[in-house]
Design a protein around this motif. Sequence first.
Motif, mmCIF file in Angstrom:
data_model
loop_
_atom_site.group_PDB
_atom_site.id
_atom_site.type_symbol
_atom_site.label_atom_id
_atom_site.label_comp_id
_atom_site.label_asym_id
_atom_site.label_seq_id
_atom_site.Cartn_x
_atom_site.Cartn_y
_atom_site.Cartn_z
ATOM 1 N N SER A 175 58.546 8.130 14.875
ATOM 2 C CA SER A 175 57.929 7.009 15.581
ATOM 3 C C SER A 175 59.012 6.061 16.117
ATOM 4 C CB SER A 175 56.940 6.271 14.683
ATOM 5 O OG SER A 175 57.594 5.801 13.535
ATOM 6 N N GLY A 176 60.107 5.906 15.374
ATOM 7 C CA GLY A 176 61.197 5.073 15.875
ATOM 8 C C GLY A 176 61.869 5.700 17.083
ATOM 9 N N LEU A 177 62.089 6.999 16.998
ATOM 10 C CA LEU A 177 62.712 7.722 18.110
ATOM 11 C C LEU A 177 61.843 7.624 19.363
ATOM 12 C CD1 LEU A 177 65.243 9.537 18.380
ATOM 13 C CD2 LEU A 177 63.756 11.496 18.025
ATOM 14 N N SER A 178 60.539 7.789 19.135
ATOM 15 C CA SER A 178 59.587 7.744 20.233
ATOM 16 C C SER A 178 59.509 6.345 20.844
ATOM 17 C CB SER A 178 58.222 8.176 19.699
ATOM 18 O OG SER A 178 57.216 7.907 20.608
ATOM 19 N N LEU A 179 59.548 5.340 19.992
ATOM 20 C CA LEU A 179 59.494 3.958 20.468
ATOM 21 C C LEU A 179 60.687 3.649 21.371
ATOM 22 C CD1 LEU A 179 57.807 1.394 20.089
ATOM 23 C CD2 LEU A 179 59.311 0.777 18.196
ATOM 24 N N VAL A 180 61.858 4.101 20.944
ATOM 25 C CA VAL A 180 63.065 3.865 21.747
ATOM 26 C C VAL A 180 62.970 4.617 23.073
ATOM 27 C CG1 VAL A 180 65.543 4.351 21.898
ATOM 28 C CG2 VAL A 180 64.608 3.314 19.843
ATOM 29 N N TRP A 181 62.475 5.857 23.007
ATOM 30 C CA TRP A 181 62.338 6.627 24.244
ATOM 31 C C TRP A 181 61.362 5.937 25.201
ATOM 32 C CZ3 TRP A 181 64.085 10.028 27.580
ATOM 33 C CH2 TRP A 181 63.211 10.482 28.561
ATOM 34 N N THR A 182 60.207 5.523 24.710
ATOM 35 C CA THR A 182 59.202 4.918 25.585
ATOM 36 C C THR A 182 59.676 3.601 26.170
ATOM 37 O OG1 THR A 182 57.955 5.152 23.538
ATOM 38 C CG2 THR A 182 56.710 5.073 25.548
ATOM 39 N N THR A 183 60.395 2.824 25.390
ATOM 40 C CA THR A 183 60.742 1.485 25.847
ATOM 41 C C THR A 183 62.019 1.482 26.688
ATOM 42 O OG1 THR A 183 59.827 0.715 23.770
ATOM 43 C CG2 THR A 183 60.976 -0.905 25.102
ATOM 44 N N LEU A 184 63.041 2.186 26.223
ATOM 45 C CA LEU A 184 64.327 2.154 26.926
ATOM 46 C C LEU A 184 64.556 3.377 27.806
ATOM 47 C CD1 LEU A 184 64.843 0.661 23.966
ATOM 48 C CD2 LEU A 184 67.130 0.522 24.866
ATOM 49 N N GLY A 185 63.773 4.440 27.580
ATOM 50 C CA GLY A 185 63.955 5.634 28.381
ATOM 51 C C GLY A 185 65.196 6.422 28.010
ATOM 52 N N ALA A 228 63.143 0.377 15.282
ATOM 53 C CA ALA A 228 63.336 1.812 15.081
ATOM 54 C C ALA A 228 64.313 2.063 13.931
ATOM 55 C CB ALA A 228 63.851 2.458 16.367
ATOM 56 N N ALA A 229 65.393 1.267 13.884
ATOM 57 C CA ALA A 229 66.385 1.438 12.829
ATOM 58 C C ALA A 229 65.755 1.136 11.469
ATOM 59 C CB ALA A 229 67.585 0.526 13.079
ATOM 60 N N ALA A 230 64.898 0.119 11.415
ATOM 61 C CA ALA A 230 64.256 -0.241 10.150
ATOM 62 C C ALA A 230 63.341 0.887 9.666
ATOM 63 C CB ALA A 230 63.467 -1.535 10.321
ATOM 64 N N ILE A 278 52.869 6.953 21.025
ATOM 65 C CA ILE A 278 53.149 6.773 19.597
ATOM 66 C C ILE A 278 52.100 7.466 18.725
ATOM 67 C CG2 ILE A 278 53.132 5.064 17.730
ATOM 68 C CD1 ILE A 278 55.707 4.819 18.850
ATOM 69 N N SER A 279 50.828 7.362 19.071
ATOM 70 C CA SER A 279 49.827 7.993 18.201
ATOM 71 C C SER A 279 49.978 9.509 18.237
ATOM 72 C CB SER A 279 48.402 7.568 18.564
ATOM 73 O OG SER A 279 48.362 6.831 19.740
ATOM 74 N N GLY A 280 50.325 10.043 19.417
ATOM 75 C CA GLY A 280 50.582 11.475 19.523
ATOM 76 C C GLY A 280 51.765 11.877 18.654
ATOM 77 N N THR A 281 52.789 11.031 18.649
ATOM 78 C CA THR A 281 53.973 11.300 17.834
ATOM 79 C C THR A 281 53.594 11.381 16.358
ATOM 80 O OG1 THR A 281 55.369 10.107 19.396
ATOM 81 C CG2 THR A 281 56.253 10.455 17.181
ATOM 82 N N ILE A 282 52.793 10.429 15.909
ATOM 83 C CA ILE A 282 52.424 10.388 14.500
ATOM 84 C C ILE A 282 51.592 11.622 14.136
ATOM 85 C CG2 ILE A 282 51.123 9.088 12.759
ATOM 86 C CD1 ILE A 282 51.992 6.534 14.306
ATOM 87 N N ALA A 283 50.636 11.953 14.991
ATOM 88 C CA ALA A 283 49.813 13.138 14.737
ATOM 89 C C ALA A 283 50.689 14.382 14.677
ATOM 90 C CB ALA A 283 48.751 13.279 15.821
ATOM 91 N N ALA A 284 51.621 14.492 15.633
ATOM 92 C CA ALA A 284 52.489 15.663 15.670
ATOM 93 C C ALA A 284 53.369 15.736 14.428
ATOM 94 C CB ALA A 284 53.361 15.628 16.925
#
Lengths: 245, 297
Positions: free
Chosen positions: B25-35, B202-204, B243-249
């Motif tokens: 979820s942290g990895l995904s958050l960084v990807w979605t926000t910063l690309g 994400a780091a946390a 993010i929800s897809g990430t968590i499900a996956a």
Amino acid sequence: MTEELLRVEGLEAGYGAYKVLHGVSFDLSNGQNIGFFGPNGHGKTTLFETISGLIRQTAGKIIFDGTDITNASSDAIVEMGLVHVAQGNTLFPDMTVMEVLQLGAFPKRSRQKLRSNLDRAFSIFPRLTARRSSKCKTLSGGERQMLNLATGLMACPRLLILDEPTLGLSPRLKEELVRPISDIENSGVSLILVEQDLEFLLLLVQRLLLLNHGRITKRIDRQSEQVSHQEIMEEYFGVAVTHES
Amino acid sequence: MSLDAFTSVLLSGLVLSSLYALLASGLSLVWTTLGIFNFAHGVLMAVGAYVTWQISQSIGETYWIGYSIALMIVVMVMLGAVLEYVLIRPFYGNKNIVLVTVMTTLAGLTFLENGIQAVWGPRLKQLPPLIDGNISIHGLLTLSAHEAVIIVVSPLILIGLYYFLNYSIIGKSIRAVGQNQKAAKLMGINVSRSFILTFGLAAALTGIAGAFYGGLRLMNPTMGSEPLVKALIVVIFGGLGNISGTIAAAYLIGFLEAFLIYFIGLYWTPSLLFLFMIFVLIFRHEGLFGESARTTT
Ligand SMILES: Nc1ncnc2c1ncn2[C@@H]1O[C@H](COP(=O)(O)OP(=O)(O)O)[C@@H](O)[C@H]1O
Ligand SMILES: [Mg+2]
């Protein structure tokens, strides 16, 4: 005595080595509205993106409400009440109309007024009420433009810059925007309206500035000079235009 | 497969899934926000574990490890902010930012890995469990209390993350920045602040996964590299920017991995997971839970 709201002095800006604005100066008093027109690609959007802090100027000065904002960040500028509704803004594709409106009230100065501003937005644009839970990417061009205007209002602007709000809209939809924009004017918000559609512009503002190759080449005050639509068109296109229909 | 074996596979699947979900979820958050993809994301798991260990040594081992984890989270948020500032910030506006940051975040990865080695040495360490003892349900299945905490707390953290992103104004502003930076700026959102916050968050999350993991297995500086690959699979698999897809996956991959390990062993499991992912992507380009791919820009 009218109090000065915005003063732009000798503004120059562009993209890298490509200079678009060659010294633009104008000012605006509190409660006053002005219209900008001019051919495509002559720097209107660049001018307002520079004023709202998205593009850095290379020379000149921008004063808003007595404060020098020439080097201010875009969020600080919005926080002061200078709000720019960008040309063709697609907003946030995966957010709902309601979420976008809530984000419109992101500046601290507008958060307390969230509720009353939401009511106002929905009353000015009743069409958005039915669409409140729809995602932005599902909106029609007209609805998206209404959402853009409504979102600008959510920030409690003191000066609202509308960059081509009618771009790509049908004549009927354009007409639908005249009322809300004049409502905004009447509520005491100063307005800078950028338009290619002169007819639309003339319905809403008295003072017109023509931006030509990055310079203001013509200033028209319709209150003091009796300038006809015809004359402006001639000025604009450089040739006499005969009106049909 | 006996009921006993089945429940124990299920449980190890749940533990794996929880850790993957925190990491991904942290990895995904960084990807979605910063690309960008942050290749230093996995090593942050090790950093989180070692920092927790260090804090617990300093304040004394008589204190519950949860306090050390809480302090570690603060450290990780700050470290995340620093990493964003050093590895990513100089390259905003660069046309090749995705490629450039592959390099800078890989550099960050080696620095942090070597840093751990230099500071804490190669000796293997382990964290105490969050709660001592075992839990046995009807004599049917037995799991350590630590695993039970991981299984219960991770989803709670993820639900918290979901609510933060979808219902708080700051969370919404982070999503806004990910979807349209220019529009976000024009609404008065400070884009750089959102980036820093995203990286810190994400780091946390990753640090928490590390501290959980450190109570389960022995810690070492590269303990995050394999989970990072899994998290990458999870993020792509779940549909980028979702993010929800990430968590499900994460839960799907975690279970799949646990069952694969049981049936075919550790050796072939990673390869089969990759094959599975490629197979799914052939038929669903946007990932398993992603919406149809973006059509514009
Ligand atoms: N992002 C950009 N990068 C480079 N050039 C640009 C960019 N945006 C606009 N321009 C150029 O700057 C000039 C002015 O454009 P613009 O300000 O959009 O004009 P207008 O709004 O009056 O149509 C045009 O020549 C346009 O091609
Ligand atoms: Mg324009």
